[in-house]
Design an enzyme around this catalytic site. Structure first.
Site, short mmCIF file in Angstrom:
data_model
loop_
_atom_site.label_atom_id
_atom_site.label_comp_id
_atom_site.label_asym_id
_atom_site.label_seq_id
_atom_site.Cartn_x
_atom_site.Cartn_y
_atom_site.Cartn_z
N HIS A 98 -36.74 3.76 34.19
CA HIS A 98 -37.22 4.26 35.48
C HIS A 98 -36.40 5.49 35.84
CE1 HIS A 98 -38.61 4.68 39.49
NE2 HIS A 98 -37.50 4.23 40.06
N ASP A 123 -49.81 13.29 21.85
CA ASP A 123 -48.86 12.79 20.85
C ASP A 123 -48.16 11.51 21.34
OD1 ASP A 123 -49.29 14.68 18.87
OD2 ASP A 123 -47.73 16.03 19.61
N TYR A 230 -48.14 10.81 10.39
CA TYR A 230 -47.18 11.84 10.78
C TYR A 230 -45.76 11.39 10.43
CZ TYR A 230 -44.56 14.92 13.97
OH TYR A 230 -43.70 15.81 14.51
ZN LIG Z 1 -37.00 4.59 42.05
#
Ligand SMILES: [Zn+2]
Length: 234
Positions: A98, A123, A230
């Site tokens: 986060h 991608d 890839y």
């Molecule tokens: Zn936050």
């Protein structure tokens, strides 16, 4: 006893990596790493500066929120991570990041999903990056951080979290995830690069439309899934 040394070390490394990406202003940001076998995860402790982090300071929490190892208080965002592992842990998500990275926050605050305008985006993310609905007064007054996870998961009824490894929480900011601590940090970084690029694209041409689906599919599936080709095969 240090039963969960593996995820604590991985969590420490990922948090230190995150602090070097430039995605974190002030103290915003945290990374957790999940052990699907034990159903527990390691997460950044609350209010400890990145330069003071050690593996021993990283608490380990179970999906009920009980601390199973460590003495430090876990990040205040821990219930969001709990909800995300409870819903996405069986789908292969092993780490969550986060941040309040600036361009992703701009989309979150505008309440605008990030359209897939080009191959940089494709991608990493197989389509538009979703933004959550506005949380209700009751959700904010109640178990706010848990409910934040609930609104993210709500948006994934028709999305595979490994094909869409990020979401924007409206009026707040991004969560990103991956199969390892390092991969989740990479996704958080890719998300910010994509958000920044989309912001510039839309400011040059507000009517920009998404890339064709066949181009999005080509770029996503050449790097992910059974037919990926890839990179190197070792
Ligand atoms: Zn936050």
């Amino acid at each position: 006893v240090n039963k969960y040394a593996g995820i604590r070390e991985e969590c420490l490394a990922a948090n230190l990596l995150l602090s070097k990406t430039g995605l974190v202003d002030l103290t915003f940001g945290n990374v957790s790493v999940y052990d699907p076998t034990s159903g527990v995860f390691a997460i950044k402790p609350s209010g400890v500066p990145y330069e003071k982090l050690t593996a021993d300071s990283i608490p380990v929490v179970d999906l009920d929120g009980d601390i199973v190892e460590g003495t430090y208080k876990p990040s205040s965002d821990t219930p969001t991570h709990r909800k995300l592992y409870a819903s996405f842990g069986t789908k292969g998500v092993r780490a969550i990041v986060h941040t309040h990275s600036r361009s992703a926050v701009a989309f979150a605050q505008a309440g605008v999903e990030i359209p897939c305008l080009g191959t940089t985006h494709a991608d990493y993310f197989h389509g538009a990056i979703p933004v959550t609905r506005t949380m209700t007064r009751e959700e904010v007054a109640g178990d706010y951080e848990w409910e934040t996870g609930v609104v993210i998961v709500e948006g994934f009824a028709n999305l595979d979290p490994l094909e869409m490894p990020a979401a924007l929480v409206r009026n707040h900011g991004p969560f990103a995830w991956g199969v390892s601590g390092a991969k989740a940090v990479e996704c958080a970084q890719a998300l910010e690069i994509v958000a920044d690029g989309s912001l510039r694209t839309l400011s040059l041409s507000p009517l920009s439309i998404e890339a064709p689906q066949y181009l999005i599919d080509k770029h996503f599936y050449r790097k992910h899934g059974a037919s990926a080709y890839y990179g190197q095969k070792f």
